[in-house]
Design a protein around this motif. Structure first.
Motif, short mmCIF file in Angstrom:
data_model
loop_
_atom_site.label_atom_id
_atom_site.label_comp_id
_atom_site.label_asym_id
_atom_site.label_seq_id
_atom_site.Cartn_x
_atom_site.Cartn_y
_atom_site.Cartn_z
N ALA A 1 0.83 -1.21 0.00
CA ALA A 1 0.00 0.00 0.00
C ALA A 1 0.86 1.25 0.00
O ALA A 1 0.48 2.29 -0.54
CB ALA A 1 -0.92 0.00 1.21
N ARG A 2 2.07 1.16 0.59
CA ARG A 2 3.00 2.28 0.59
C ARG A 2 3.34 2.73 -0.82
O ARG A 2 3.27 3.90 -1.15
CB ARG A 2 4.30 1.83 1.27
CG ARG A 2 4.55 2.50 2.58
CD ARG A 2 5.71 1.85 3.27
NE ARG A 2 5.28 1.39 4.56
CZ ARG A 2 6.01 0.63 5.35
NH1 ARG A 2 7.19 0.21 4.96
NH2 ARG A 2 5.54 0.28 6.52
N ASP A 3 3.73 1.76 -1.66
CA ASP A 3 4.06 2.08 -3.04
C ASP A 3 2.87 2.72 -3.73
O ASP A 3 3.01 3.67 -4.50
CB ASP A 3 4.45 0.81 -3.81
CG ASP A 3 5.87 0.38 -3.48
OD1 ASP A 3 6.59 1.20 -2.87
OD2 ASP A 3 6.24 -0.75 -3.83
N PHE A 4 1.71 2.18 -3.42
CA PHE A 4 0.48 2.66 -4.03
C PHE A 4 0.22 4.11 -3.64
O PHE A 4 -0.10 4.95 -4.47
CB PHE A 4 -0.66 1.77 -3.55
CG PHE A 4 -1.83 1.78 -4.45
CD1 PHE A 4 -1.77 1.16 -5.69
CD2 PHE A 4 -3.01 2.41 -4.08
CE1 PHE A 4 -2.85 1.18 -6.54
CE2 PHE A 4 -4.09 2.42 -4.92
CZ PHE A 4 -4.01 1.81 -6.15
N ARG B 1 6.13 12.45 -17.16
CA ARG B 1 5.22 12.00 -16.11
C ARG B 1 4.96 10.49 -16.19
O ARG B 1 4.94 9.81 -15.18
CB ARG B 1 3.88 12.74 -16.22
CG ARG B 1 3.99 14.18 -15.79
CD ARG B 1 2.87 14.52 -14.85
NE ARG B 1 3.37 15.32 -13.75
CZ ARG B 1 2.73 15.50 -12.60
NH1 ARG B 1 1.56 14.93 -12.41
NH2 ARG B 1 3.25 16.23 -11.65
N GLU B 2 4.75 10.02 -17.43
CA GLU B 2 4.49 8.58 -17.60
C GLU B 2 5.70 7.76 -17.15
O GLU B 2 5.56 6.79 -16.41
CB GLU B 2 4.18 8.25 -19.06
CG GLU B 2 2.76 8.60 -19.49
CD GLU B 2 2.60 8.61 -21.02
OE1 GLU B 2 1.48 8.83 -21.46
OE2 GLU B 2 3.59 8.41 -21.74
N LEU B 3 6.88 8.17 -17.63
CA LEU B 3 8.09 7.43 -17.27
C LEU B 3 8.35 7.50 -15.76
O LEU B 3 8.74 6.51 -15.15
CB LEU B 3 9.29 7.99 -18.04
CG LEU B 3 9.35 7.65 -19.53
CD1 LEU B 3 10.42 8.48 -20.23
CD2 LEU B 3 9.64 6.17 -19.74
N ALA B 4 8.11 8.68 -15.18
CA ALA B 4 8.34 8.85 -13.74
C ALA B 4 7.41 7.95 -12.95
O ALA B 4 7.81 7.29 -11.99
CB ALA B 4 8.16 10.31 -13.34
N ALA B 5 6.14 7.90 -13.37
CA ALA B 5 5.18 7.06 -12.66
C ALA B 5 5.56 5.60 -12.81
O ALA B 5 5.48 4.82 -11.86
CB ALA B 5 3.77 7.31 -13.19
N ASP B 6 6.03 5.22 -14.00
CA ASP B 6 6.41 3.83 -14.24
C ASP B 6 7.60 3.43 -13.37
O ASP B 6 7.62 2.34 -12.79
CB ASP B 6 6.75 3.66 -15.72
CG ASP B 6 7.02 2.20 -16.07
OD1 ASP B 6 6.16 1.36 -15.75
OD2 ASP B 6 8.08 1.90 -16.64
N ALA B 7 8.58 4.33 -13.24
CA ALA B 7 9.76 4.00 -12.44
C ALA B 7 9.53 4.29 -10.96
O ALA B 7 10.35 3.94 -10.12
CB ALA B 7 10.96 4.80 -12.94
N GLY B 8 8.42 4.96 -10.64
CA GLY B 8 8.14 5.32 -9.25
C GLY B 8 9.10 6.37 -8.73
O GLY B 8 9.48 6.34 -7.57
N VAL B 9 9.49 7.29 -9.59
CA VAL B 9 10.41 8.34 -9.16
C VAL B 9 9.79 9.72 -9.36
O VAL B 9 8.77 9.87 -10.04
CB VAL B 9 11.76 8.30 -9.91
CG1 VAL B 9 12.46 6.98 -9.68
CG2 VAL B 9 11.56 8.54 -11.40
#
Lengths: 241, 121
Positions: free
Chosen positions: A163-166, B38-46
């Motif tokens: 849930a954290r990642d989410f 934004r898409e790439l950042a969201a995909d990498a979680g950064v």
């Protein structure tokens, strides 16, 4: 519009004889995600509460968007407290009504969409929801505002790692691009990837304020490892008692 | 897509290298449009600012081109892509050689080993 969103100068807050913040001077720009990092009792929540006007500083000055904390700052700050403050008989849709009345920048449609993507049924009463679901609702309310400054006090402390990642992704994909996010946590390794800057607090004092990339470049290690090193020395100070 | 981020170096450098690897490997074809920051950042979680910096690095390396309205595209200069691909391969080979030499193999041994390995495949 001032270039700097937060300007704090010699900010001090004492509770009785105990200093929660000591001489905090820092400035934070726009469009940044900033981690307010420190162990328990280092002054993170006190700093956030002063920013949103819930506490008055003992000394020093603070400007948000170029003005002292007040009507203007309250209109542009979206605050996630470290505890739940909504009445449990309410439904998420009741909260939508409340926020629509209170905040001109609240986007009801966005809130409904976020509920859907987080798997929250907005017509359920809060008291029928699990703790994690309630936290999600609270996060939805905060992130659905097009605010200049999001103050998130421990947004990921009470939830499991998945849930954290989410939640971090929700923050990343929903904050207003011109706005700044200031989030407090002691779970640094989880948030490090999303931060622009890190601000370390120890016993109410800022001991480090730099960009995450600069820290990694100059120290050759992650912010998390640096934090562990810096704060490992703390127990030694107990020897004075 | 997987992103591997280690603790020891700035995140933007690692992102930029991994994007470069995808381009030289043909995952993003020459001239094709790259996903948005934004898409790439969201995909990498950064953080989007971090991804932005990584993509700017790709531009200065000559692998990506920024267009005023249409976001970023992969360069159409296949010779430039090939040059960078070659440089990356040399680097991997260099690392391999020093690792095998550290095990005490000579140049001839290494060539022999590689041929054996080739027959195994």
């Amino acid at each position: 519009m001032s270039d700097l969103l937060i300007q704090s100068s010699h900010l001090t807050k004492t509770f009785g004889h105990k200093a929660a913040l000591r001489d905090v001077t820092c400035s934070i720009g726009r469009g940044r995600i900033v981690g307010l990092l420190g162990p328990n009792g280092s002054g993170k929540t006190t700093f956030i509460k002063i920013l949103c006007g819930l506490l008055q500083p003992t000394a020093g000055t603070l400007a948000v968007d170029g003005e002292p904390v007040g009507l203007h700052s309250k209109a542009i700050i979206s605050y996630l407290p470290d505890r739940m403050y909504f009445a449990d008989w309410m439904k998420a849709t009741d909260l939508f009504d409340l926020f629509q009345d209170f905040y001109a920048d609240f986007d009801r449609q966005k809130a409904a969409e976020m509920c859907r993507s987080l798997g929250v049924e907005p017509r359920d009463r809060l008291k029928t929801m699990s703790k994690g679901t309630k936290e999600k609702v609270q996060l939805v309310m905060v992130m659905a505002r097009k605010a200049q400054l999001y103050l998130l006090d421990e947004p990921i402390a009470g939830v499991d790692p998945a849930a954290r990642d989410f939640i971090l992704n929700t923050i990343l994909t929903n904050y207003n691009e011109a706005g700044t996010v200031l989030l407090s946590t002691h779970l640094i390794s989880d948030v490090e990837r999303v931060l622009d800057e890190a601000l370390f607090l120890r016993q109410g004092e800022i001991i480090l304020h730099n960009s995450v990339d600069n820290i990694r470049e100059s120290e050759g290690k992650s912010v998390d490892s640096l934090f562990r090193e810096m704060f490992r020395a703390v127990p030694m100070e107990g020897g004075r008692f | 897509m997987d992103w591997i981020l280690t603790d020891d170096r700035p995140i933007w450098m690692q992102l930029s290298e991994q994007m470069a690897r995808r381009i030289v490997a043909g995952q993003y074809a020459p001239g094709s449009k790259l996903p948005s920051v934004r898409e790439l950042a969201a995909d990498a979680g950064v953080n989007p600012n971090t991804m932005q910096r990584a993509l700017s690095q790709l531009e200065s390396d000559g692998l990506a081109v920024a267009n005023r309205t249409a976001g970023r595209t992969v360069t159409e200069d296949t010779a430039a892509i090939e040059a960078i691909r070659h440089r990356m391969a040399r680097q991997v080979i260099g690392e391999f050689l020093s690792a095998v030499r550290a095990l005490g193999y000579t140049r001839e041994d290494i060539i022999k080993l590689l041929k054996e390995e080739e027959n195994h495949e």
